[in-house]
Design a protein around this motif. Structure first.
Motif, PDB file in Angstrom:
ATOM      1  N   GLU A  79       0.825  -1.240  -0.133  1.00  0.00           N
ATOM      2  CA  GLU A  79       0.036  -0.093   0.166  1.00  0.00           C
ATOM      3  C   GLU A  79       0.840   1.332   0.192  1.00  0.00           C
ATOM      4  OE1 GLU A  79      -2.457  -0.570   3.383  1.00  0.00           O
ATOM      5  OE2 GLU A  79      -3.168  -2.307   2.848  1.00  0.00           O
ATOM      6  N   ASN A  80       2.086   1.084  -0.026  1.00  0.00           N
ATOM      7  CA  ASN A  80       2.910   2.126  -0.216  1.00  0.00           C
ATOM      8  C   ASN A  80       3.419   2.765  -1.672  1.00  0.00           C
ATOM      9  OD1 ASN A  80       5.861   3.497  -0.265  1.00  0.00           O
ATOM     10  ND2 ASN A  80       5.586   3.461   2.082  1.00  0.00           N
ATOM     11  N   ASP A  81       2.713   3.871  -1.885  1.00  0.00           N
ATOM     12  CA  ASP A  81       3.116   4.260  -3.225  1.00  0.00           C
ATOM     13  C   ASP A  81       4.797   4.187  -3.836  1.00  0.00           C
ATOM     14  OD1 ASP A  81       0.367   4.710  -3.575  1.00  0.00           O
ATOM     15  OD2 ASP A  81       0.260   6.662  -3.022  1.00  0.00           O
ATOM     16  N   SER A  82       5.431   4.702  -3.088  1.00  0.00           N
ATOM     17  CA  SER A  82       6.750   4.821  -3.415  1.00  0.00           C
ATOM     18  C   SER A  82       7.339   3.463  -3.750  1.00  0.00           C
ATOM     19  CB  SER A  82       7.732   5.496  -2.264  1.00  0.00           C
ATOM     20  OG  SER A  82       9.079   5.443  -2.535  1.00  0.00           O
ATOM     21  N   ASP A  83       6.844   2.232  -2.646  1.00  0.00           N
ATOM     22  CA  ASP A  83       7.086   0.884  -2.837  1.00  0.00           C
ATOM     23  C   ASP A  83       6.846   0.387  -4.257  1.00  0.00           C
ATOM     24  OD1 ASP A  83       8.499   1.196  -0.516  1.00  0.00           O
ATOM     25  OD2 ASP A  83       7.675  -0.535   0.569  1.00  0.00           O
ATOM     26  N   LYS A  84       5.586   0.703  -4.443  1.00  0.00           N
ATOM     27  CA  LYS A  84       4.978   0.103  -5.711  1.00  0.00           C
ATOM     28  C   LYS A  84       5.647   0.686  -6.736  1.00  0.00           C
ATOM     29  CE  LYS A  84       0.703   1.223  -4.383  1.00  0.00           C
ATOM     30  NZ  LYS A  84      -0.930   1.308  -4.537  1.00  0.00           N
ATOM     31  N   LYS A  85       6.049   1.989  -6.892  1.00  0.00           N
ATOM     32  CA  LYS A  85       6.527   2.736  -7.949  1.00  0.00           C
ATOM     33  C   LYS A  85       8.029   1.858  -8.221  1.00  0.00           C
ATOM     34  CE  LYS A  85       7.992   6.880  -9.952  1.00  0.00           C
ATOM     35  NZ  LYS A  85       8.034   8.416  -9.682  1.00  0.00           N
ATOM     36  N   GLU A  86       8.737   1.662  -7.292  1.00  0.00           N
ATOM     37  CA  GLU A  86      10.165   1.229  -7.363  1.00  0.00           C
ATOM     38  C   GLU A  86       9.794  -0.336  -7.724  1.00  0.00           C
ATOM     39  OE1 GLU A  86      12.954   1.790  -4.254  1.00  0.00           O
ATOM     40  OE2 GLU A  86      11.570   3.249  -3.404  1.00  0.00           O
ATOM     41  N   ALA A  87       8.751  -0.962  -7.081  1.00  0.00           N
ATOM     42  CA  ALA A  87       8.803  -2.414  -7.703  1.00  0.00           C
ATOM     43  C   ALA A  87       8.405  -2.509  -9.339  1.00  0.00           C
ATOM     44  CB  ALA A  87       7.629  -3.067  -6.761  1.00  0.00           C
ATOM     45  N   GLU A  88       7.660  -1.683  -9.535  1.00  0.00           N
ATOM     46  CA  GLU A  88       7.278  -1.557 -11.167  1.00  0.00           C
ATOM     47  C   GLU A  88       8.466  -1.195 -12.045  1.00  0.00           C
ATOM     48  OE1 GLU A  88       4.051   0.544 -13.982  1.00  0.00           O
ATOM     49  OE2 GLU A  88       4.219   0.843 -11.949  1.00  0.00           O
ATOM     50  N   GLN A  89       9.302  -0.402 -11.490  1.00  0.00           N
ATOM     51  CA  GLN A  89      10.475   0.053 -12.130  1.00  0.00           C
ATOM     52  C   GLN A  89      11.418  -0.849 -12.260  1.00  0.00           C
ATOM     53  OE1 GLN A  89      11.636   3.668  -9.917  1.00  0.00           O
ATOM     54  NE2 GLN A  89      10.253   4.978 -11.100  1.00  0.00           N
ATOM     55  N   ASN A  90      11.558  -1.883 -11.499  1.00  0.00           N
ATOM     56  CA  ASN A  90      12.537  -2.898 -11.328  1.00  0.00           C
ATOM     57  C   ASN A  90      12.047  -4.244 -11.698  1.00  0.00           C
ATOM     58  OD1 ASN A  90      15.259  -1.585 -10.165  1.00  0.00           O
ATOM     59  ND2 ASN A  90      13.567  -0.624  -9.084  1.00  0.00           N
ATOM     60  N   ASN A  91      10.756  -4.137 -12.056  1.00  0.00           N
ATOM     61  CA  ASN A  91      10.147  -5.578 -12.548  1.00  0.00           C
ATOM     62  C   ASN A  91      10.030  -6.545 -11.302  1.00  0.00           C
ATOM     63  OD1 ASN A  91       9.564  -4.838 -15.267  1.00  0.00           O
ATOM     64  ND2 ASN A  91      11.704  -5.240 -15.764  1.00  0.00           N
ATOM     65  N   ILE A  92       9.538  -6.163 -10.342  1.00  0.00           N
ATOM     66  CA  ILE A  92       9.683  -6.916  -9.017  1.00  0.00           C
ATOM     67  C   ILE A  92       8.058  -7.128  -8.720  1.00  0.00           C
ATOM     68  CG2 ILE A  92       9.746  -6.836  -6.384  1.00  0.00           C
ATOM     69  CD1 ILE A  92      12.347  -5.194  -6.792  1.00  0.00           C
ATOM     70  N   TYR A  93       7.804  -8.436  -8.496  1.00  0.00           N
ATOM     71  CA  TYR A  93       6.304  -8.719  -8.456  1.00  0.00           C
ATOM     72  C   TYR A  93       6.317  -9.461  -6.669  1.00  0.00           C
ATOM     73  CZ  TYR A  93       6.109  -8.719 -13.415  1.00  0.00           C
ATOM     74  OH  TYR A  93       6.108  -8.460 -14.868  1.00  0.00           O
ATOM     75  N   PRO A  94       5.246  -9.025  -6.361  1.00  0.00           N
ATOM     76  CA  PRO A  94       4.980  -9.071  -4.732  1.00  0.00           C
ATOM     77  C   PRO A  94       4.768 -10.982  -4.795  1.00  0.00           C
ATOM     78  CG  PRO A  94       2.888  -8.680  -5.797  1.00  0.00           C
ATOM     79  CD  PRO A  94       4.037  -8.246  -6.824  1.00  0.00           C
ATOM     80  N   ILE A  95       5.455 -11.338  -3.504  1.00  0.00           N
ATOM     81  CA  ILE A  95       5.452 -12.624  -3.411  1.00  0.00           C
ATOM     82  C   ILE A  95       4.824 -12.619  -2.086  1.00  0.00           C
ATOM     83  CG2 ILE A  95       6.830 -14.664  -2.571  1.00  0.00           C
ATOM     84  CD1 ILE A  95       9.142 -13.619  -4.248  1.00  0.00           C
TER      85      ILE A  95
END
Length: 505
Positions: A79-95
């Motif tokens: 739910e953290n916008d900054s975390d979501k943005k960084e995950a998207e930029q680095n192709n990181i998917y939630p586990i």
């Protein structure tokens, strides 16, 4: 967004069932090499972690999962916008689900003659990182660390979702799991490297909640591997007091050796003996204090047979412990429905430390495992004990070691005749031991006696002599030793100094 579950397990029990359950709930599974192979063999689709990270497993498997795409997928806050943005930029998917159990360091190092290099290779690095990351992010991630958790977890998952309460409980279990693992590693290496012991590390799993503690208003639990030492063959569950008295009984009987029997009540010997066989030993031990033996704990060093089983059934006993029982003996002893029958699996006299809670911490001491040290033995009196008396003296000394202070023990023929325990005055302990012997028709004339600590004055020794003892064993070391020696010479008895004290509180 796709749902990911990561599995990397050393213990592959129930792995196939877990993988199928996750797949049935629309989770895509990623896994490390051997785990992935096992899942694939079961016909469940799986992606290897190396395909996600773009790196192969390195250094013979030492590096598998330590990668931002894996740890980031576990740790980022959904739910953290900054975390979501960084995950998207680095192709990181939630586990969202992590299932990890660790390299079997504990099991491997319990084996005999394990090479230190083998032990070190069984120290898991990536596993604890995954476990701790998932537990830290419990708001979004479920962490499984034991096959025992799989069934309940899958049931809840199939019902719709995993509750916040479940994720919290799994997180606590996970941190406890890694804490136990690290505790064991640190203790093992500290011992192997002979490092200074700078802290006390204890992490033991709860194995039993007892009905109550020493008294009904006190709660009590058992932690650790106590039940690896004893197999419960019959009867009610052990109580807190049963366990304490059982330990006391077995510690003493192990020290006495073959064909020995001990009867314990409230952690003190009500009787102890070595006989021609355990039937003989039990009769001698019971003779010492048959009244106190009622409701007591009995321990043997030899197999219990039909003959002794019939004898044991003559009175009420809370617990019987032996290395084994014949089938006939078990059939007889099981007639008493509530009495506990225990088979001792391995020796208990190998523990090194004793711990006790104190305000603000714990006090620790080495176990009192010191036997007679020949170099410290001295014979200060004019009269010396003969060979038979010396055997009885050493037997009495062993019993006194396991008797609460102040303790006085009278012995004849490798059997206790009177035990005075737990008195503030050594003189009173002697009087109680004599009173007990007289009460049960036992003659102390010609007996020997042991005192767990020195006599501060000669009056205690004289009391023992007046009871009928002809030889006494004690540590010595009092500033008035000479007064005590003079009293012994005056009464023409022999005395042995051990140079070792055996206080027990």
């Amino acid at each position: 967004m796709k749902k990911l579950a990561l599995i990397s397990v050393s213990d592959k029990s129930n792995l196939t069932k877990l993988a199928r359950g996750l797949a049935d709930n629309n989770y895509e599974i990623i896994a490390t090499g051997n785990t992935a192979n096992k899942i694939r063999e079961a016909g469940v689709e799986v992606t290897e972690i190396s395909d996600i990270t773009g790196f192969p497993e390195l250094f013979s498997g030492r590096v598998k999962t330590l990668h931002p795409k894996i740890l980031g997928g576990i740790l980022f806050r959904r739910e953290n916008d900054s975390d979501k943005k960084e995950a998207e930029q680095n192709n990181i998917y939630p586990i969202d689900i992590v299932c990890v159990n660790l390299y079997p360091f504990i099991e491997v190092t319990k084996k005999e003659n394990v090479n230190i290099d083998v032990a070190v290779e069984n120290i898991d690095i990536g596993g604890p990182s995954l476990v701790r990351a998932a537990a830290k992010n419990y708001k979004y991630v479920s962490i499984l660390t034991s096959p025992d958790q799989y069934d309940v977890f899958l049931d809840e998952l199939s019902s719709g979702n995993i509750s916040n309460k479940t994720r919290k409980n799994l997180a606590v279990d996970a941190f406890s799991h890694t804490a136990e693992y690290d505790t064991y590693i640190a203790n093992y290496l500290e011992s192997k490297f002979e490092s200074e012991k700078k802290s006390l590390r204890i992490n033991l799993p709860k194995t039993k909640t007892l009905r109550y503690g020493e008294n009904p208003h006190q709660s009590a639990m058992v932690y650790g591997e106590f039940f690896n030492y004893f197999e419960i063959l019959h009867g009610k569950e052990l109580s807190y007091n049963n366990i304490f008295d059982l330990v006391s009984a077995v510690e003493l009987v192990e020290e006495l050796g073959t064909n020995a029997c001990t009867i314990i009540k409230h952690s003190n010997p009500a009787g102890a003996a070595i006989g021609n066989d355990i039937y003989d030993a039990y009769e001698k031990a019971l003779r010492c204090d048959p009244v106190s033996a009622f409701g007591g704990i009995v321990a043997f060093t030899n197999v219990v047979d039909e003959k002794i089983a019939n004898k044991l059934n003559e009175i009420f006993l809370e617990v019987i412990s032996a290395p084994d029982y014949t089938d006939e003996a078990l059939a007889i002893l099981k007639k008493k429905k509530n009495r506990r029958l225990l088979k001792q699996i391995k020796p208990i006299g190998i523990e090194k430390f004793y711990l006790k809670s104190i305000p603000g911490g714990i006090i620790q001491q080495e176990m009192d495992n010191l036997d007679i040290v020949e170099e410290k033995i001295s014979f200060p009196t004019n009269k010396k004990p003969d060979e038979k008396e010396l055997e009885d003296l050493y037997f009495a000394w062993n019993v006194a070691k396991h008797t609460k202070s102040n303790g006085i023990v009278f012995v004849k023929g490798k059997a206790t005749l009177g035990v005075g325990a737990g008195q503030m005055s050594r003189l009173d302990s002697a009087k109680i031991a004599y009173m007990k012997a007289k009460e049960h028709g036992l003659d102390l004339n010609g007996s020997v006696a042991a005192s767990d600590a020195f006599f501060p004055f000669a009056d205690g020794l004289i009391e023992i002599i007046n009871c009928g003892a002809v030889s006494v064993i004690q540590p010595g070391g009092s500033v008035r030793d000479q007064d005590v020696i003079d009293a012994a010479n005056e009464h023409n008895i022999s005395m042995v100094f051990t140079g070792i004290r055996h206080f027990k509180h």
